[in-house]
Motif scaffolding. Structure first.
Motif, PDB file in Angstrom:
ATOM      1  N   ARG A 102      59.979  48.602  99.214  1.00 23.24           N
ATOM      2  CA  ARG A 102      60.879  47.509  98.841  1.00 23.24           C
ATOM      3  C   ARG A 102      62.255  48.078  98.517  1.00 23.24           C
ATOM      4  O   ARG A 102      62.435  48.800  97.539  1.00 23.24           O
ATOM      5  CB  ARG A 102      60.310  46.774  97.626  1.00 23.24           C
ATOM      6  CG  ARG A 102      61.035  45.485  97.263  1.00 23.24           C
ATOM      7  CD  ARG A 102      60.330  44.846  96.073  1.00 23.24           C
ATOM      8  NE  ARG A 102      60.903  43.559  95.704  1.00 23.24           N
ATOM      9  CZ  ARG A 102      60.452  42.814  94.679  1.00 23.24           C
ATOM     10  NH1 ARG A 102      59.433  43.250  93.947  1.00 23.24           N
ATOM     11  NH2 ARG A 102      61.021  41.648  94.402  1.00 23.24           N
TER      12      ARG A 102
ATOM     13  N   GLU B  65      64.644  43.758 101.672  1.00 19.07           N
ATOM     14  CA  GLU B  65      63.804  42.699 101.108  1.00 19.07           C
ATOM     15  C   GLU B  65      64.053  41.337 101.737  1.00 19.07           C
ATOM     16  O   GLU B  65      63.109  40.602 102.060  1.00 19.07           O
ATOM     17  CB  GLU B  65      63.998  42.623  99.593  1.00 19.07           C
ATOM     18  CG  GLU B  65      63.066  41.620  98.942  1.00 19.07           C
ATOM     19  CD  GLU B  65      63.050  41.740  97.419  1.00 19.07           C
ATOM     20  OE1 GLU B  65      62.334  40.945  96.787  1.00 19.07           O
ATOM     21  OE2 GLU B  65      63.760  42.624  96.881  1.00 19.07           O
ATOM     22  N   ALA B  66      65.328  40.975 101.928  1.00 15.73           N
ATOM     23  CA  ALA B  66      65.614  39.661 102.507  1.00 15.73           C
ATOM     24  C   ALA B  66      65.050  39.546 103.917  1.00 15.73           C
ATOM     25  O   ALA B  66      64.578  38.476 104.328  1.00 15.73           O
ATOM     26  CB  ALA B  66      67.123  39.415 102.515  1.00 15.73           C
TER      27      ALA B  66
ATOM     28  N   ASP C 223      61.381  38.978 103.682  1.00 20.45           N
ATOM     29  CA  ASP C 223      61.187  37.552 103.405  1.00 20.45           C
ATOM     30  C   ASP C 223      61.259  36.738 104.695  1.00 20.45           C
ATOM     31  O   ASP C 223      60.428  35.854 104.940  1.00 20.45           O
ATOM     32  CB  ASP C 223      62.267  37.047 102.442  1.00 20.45           C
ATOM     33  CG  ASP C 223      62.102  37.573 101.030  1.00 20.45           C
ATOM     34  OD1 ASP C 223      61.011  38.068 100.686  1.00 20.45           O
ATOM     35  OD2 ASP C 223      63.085  37.509 100.264  1.00 20.45           O
ATOM     36  N   GLU C 224      62.254  37.058 105.515  1.00 23.26           N
ATOM     37  CA  GLU C 224      62.529  36.265 106.713  1.00 23.26           C
ATOM     38  C   GLU C 224      61.499  36.477 107.809  1.00 23.26           C
ATOM     39  O   GLU C 224      61.044  35.499 108.433  1.00 23.26           O
ATOM     40  CB  GLU C 224      63.922  36.619 107.238  1.00 23.26           C
ATOM     41  CG  GLU C 224      64.309  35.887 108.517  1.00 23.26           C
ATOM     42  CD  GLU C 224      65.662  36.328 109.057  1.00 23.26           C
ATOM     43  OE1 GLU C 224      66.066  35.823 110.122  1.00 23.26           O
ATOM     44  OE2 GLU C 224      66.304  37.193 108.427  1.00 23.26           O
TER      45      GLU C 224
ATOM     46  N   LEU D   4      57.109  37.430 105.341  1.00 21.58           N
ATOM     47  CA  LEU D   4      56.553  36.443 104.418  1.00 21.58           C
ATOM     48  C   LEU D   4      56.717  35.019 104.938  1.00 21.58           C
ATOM     49  O   LEU D   4      55.828  34.171 104.745  1.00 21.58           O
ATOM     50  CB  LEU D   4      57.198  36.600 103.038  1.00 21.58           C
ATOM     51  CG  LEU D   4      56.939  37.961 102.360  1.00 21.58           C
ATOM     52  CD1 LEU D   4      57.594  38.009 100.984  1.00 21.58           C
ATOM     53  CD2 LEU D   4      55.439  38.245 102.261  1.00 21.58           C
ATOM     54  N   ASP D   5      57.815  34.731 105.625  1.00 19.97           N
ATOM     55  CA  ASP D   5      57.975  33.410 106.222  1.00 19.97           C
ATOM     56  C   ASP D   5      56.939  33.188 107.324  1.00 19.97           C
ATOM     57  O   ASP D   5      56.373  32.092 107.450  1.00 19.97           O
ATOM     58  CB  ASP D   5      59.387  33.243 106.794  1.00 19.97           C
ATOM     59  CG  ASP D   5      59.592  31.880 107.421  1.00 19.97           C
ATOM     60  OD1 ASP D   5      59.540  30.874 106.699  1.00 19.97           O
ATOM     61  OD2 ASP D   5      59.779  31.808 108.658  1.00 19.97           O
TER      62      ASP D   5
ATOM     63  N   TRP E 182      56.308  46.358  95.811  1.00 21.28           N
ATOM     64  CA  TRP E 182      56.040  44.958  96.099  1.00 21.28           C
ATOM     65  C   TRP E 182      55.099  44.301  95.084  1.00 21.28           C
ATOM     66  O   TRP E 182      54.763  43.121  95.239  1.00 21.28           O
ATOM     67  CB  TRP E 182      55.427  44.805  97.500  1.00 21.28           C
ATOM     68  CG  TRP E 182      56.264  45.337  98.608  1.00 21.28           C
ATOM     69  CD1 TRP E 182      56.067  46.472  99.326  1.00 21.28           C
ATOM     70  CD2 TRP E 182      57.460  44.744  99.132  1.00 21.28           C
ATOM     71  NE1 TRP E 182      57.050  46.641 100.269  1.00 21.28           N
ATOM     72  CE2 TRP E 182      57.927  45.599 100.188  1.00 21.28           C
ATOM     73  CE3 TRP E 182      58.188  43.592  98.831  1.00 21.28           C
ATOM     74  CZ2 TRP E 182      59.073  45.319 100.917  1.00 21.28           C
ATOM     75  CZ3 TRP E 182      59.339  43.318  99.568  1.00 21.28           C
ATOM     76  CH2 TRP E 182      59.768  44.176 100.596  1.00 21.28           C
TER      77      TRP E 182
ATOM     78  N   LYS F 203      56.238  40.980  93.709  1.00 22.82           N
ATOM     79  CA  LYS F 203      56.876  40.103  94.692  1.00 22.82           C
ATOM     80  C   LYS F 203      55.974  38.896  94.967  1.00 22.82           C
ATOM     81  O   LYS F 203      54.811  39.057  95.353  1.00 22.82           O
ATOM     82  CB  LYS F 203      57.104  40.874  95.995  1.00 22.82           C
ATOM     83  CG  LYS F 203      57.650  40.037  97.138  1.00 22.82           C
ATOM     84  CD  LYS F 203      59.109  39.698  96.932  1.00 22.82           C
ATOM     85  CE  LYS F 203      59.677  38.975  98.158  1.00 22.82           C
ATOM     86  NZ  LYS F 203      61.090  38.610  97.954  1.00 22.82           N
TER      87      LYS F 203
ATOM     88  N   VAL G  89      54.124  36.277  97.002  1.00 27.82           N
ATOM     89  CA  VAL G  89      53.748  36.271  98.417  1.00 27.82           C
ATOM     90  C   VAL G  89      52.768  35.133  98.676  1.00 27.82           C
ATOM     91  O   VAL G  89      52.073  34.679  97.759  1.00 27.82           O
ATOM     92  CB  VAL G  89      53.105  37.613  98.839  1.00 27.82           C
ATOM     93  CG1 VAL G  89      54.079  38.772  98.651  1.00 27.82           C
ATOM     94  CG2 VAL G  89      51.809  37.873  98.079  1.00 27.82           C
TER      95      VAL G  89
END
Length: 363
Positions: free
Chosen positions: A195, A200-201, A204-205, A208-209, A226, A229, A231
């Motif tokens: 991380r 990180e962003a 996310d994109e 995780l999305d 993480w 974080k 999730v």
């Protein structure tokens, strides 16, 4: 040739993504008779989280993470070095070492700055008119970089580098290769990476999305940092995954996701170590899009390229194990034929063998 190299760590991958790059490249150089001594600070608990013992192809010197420690280590290293290297991101006293190394080189020897995160380094320097590297870089005989292609070379030229040569990540076939899957790590998509602020962003994109969009699929997140974080429920966190377990991680999922950090994606031509490690293990790779991918792996045949988490989820929906195996096998064949550390070591030695490989060669 006596190579004396200051880096983050050769023996520990703990919070140290460059470990396998150092190991693969320096091992390959040692195979050509290069005498390697690696200097690393006793910092960040890396010595407590070693992945390997001191290797037979290099002597490892662990010095105290103090002002006296780095100075004594540099004095020792410079005494007999034919090539004295300071890598970026040692982690402690980087500024001091980067300024001191060119002044420490003995007569007749050379020094190189080896940037293992050139996009981030160059962005930092661009935003800081007083950054010490503006004065330090022109004093080095040569800059090697982890990657970056023409954009990185041009940026280093503007900083006054005498010469800049990208030496890309690669695979050591003795280290990264297919192994049996681990039942407890089986999943549809795995991602391995620590991380970090400019990663990180994008995790996310793209990761995780995708997990949120594909609740019927299973996801495995490896790497340090993480733990806290948030999730989706279908994501399992492993924490730090040592290099001895990387092959099993890559071989236990239907596909492995590569996510370039923001700066690396922006510059392009910066394939991270995970690309070659996972390909070497025969994993089916999915990557975010960045310039230069086709120079390393062929899209749609040796690697799959996506632009968003939604596309990751769509790829997983139609990716069956047979197709994933086909892509993984093609990617493995490609990296073994063109992207091993033996190939990279030859590039380094060829460059060092150029008469006047510093400013004279650049002019």
């Amino acid at each position: 040739m006596k190579l004396r190299f200051f880096g983050s760590s050769l023996v520990s991958s703990y919070w140290n993504g460059a470990a396998t790059y150092y190991r693969g490249l320096l091992k390959a150089l040692a195979a050509h008779g290069v005498d390697v001594v690696f200097y690393e600070p006793d910092a960040y608990q890396r010595q407590q989280f070693r992945d390997i013992a001191d290797p037979p192809w290099a002597r490892v010197v662990v010095y105290p993470a103090t002002a006296a420690g780095w100075q004594q280590a540099l004095d020792e290293a410079a005494r007999d070095a034919d090539l004295l290297v300071k890598a970026s991101g040692v982690g402690v006293f980087d500024r001091e070492l980067e300024i001191a190394v060119p002044h420490a080189v003995r007569s007749g020897a050379h020094c190189a700055y080896w940037d293992v995160d050139a996009p981030a380094t160059l962005d930092t320097v661009a935003g800081d008119p007083d950054n010490h590297l503006r004065d330090a870089v022109p004093r080095y005989d040569l800059v090697f970089t982890y990657g970056g292609g023409d954009p990185v070379v041009e940026a280093y030229d503007k900083l006054g580098a005498r010469a800049c040569v990208p030496i890309y990540n690669a695979v050591d076939p003795e280290t990264h290769h297919p192994v049996p899957a681990r039942d407890e790590w089986r999943c549809d998509l795995g991602f391995l990476g620590n991380r970090l602020p400019d990663r990180e962003a994008r995790v996310d994109e793209f990761f995780l999305d995708a997990a949120a969009r594909a609740p019927q699929k299973s996801f495995l997140l490896g790497g340090s940092g993480w733990d806290d974080k948030p999730v989706p429920a279908n994501v399992r966190r492993l924490g730090h995954v040592g290099t001895a377990d990387h092959n099993a991680f890559f071989c236990s999922s239907v596909a492995t996701l590569n996510i370039n950090r923001a700066s690396m994606a922006r510059y392009g031509f910066s394939p991270p170590t995970r690309i070659f490690e996972a390909a070497g293990a025969g994993a089916c790779l999915i990557t975010d899009r960045w310039d230069g991918i086709a120079d390393f792996l062929e899209p749609d045949r040796e690697i799959l390229v996506v632009d968003s988490g939604a596309e990751v989820a769509a790829v997983l929906e139609r990716l069956d194990p047979a197709r994933a195996h086909q892509i993984g096998a093609a990617g493995r064949a490609r990296v073994l034929s063109a992207h091993t550390y033996a190939h990279r070591a030859r590039q380094v030695l060829d460059r060092l063998g150029t008469p006047g490989f510093g400013r004279e060669a650049a002019e």
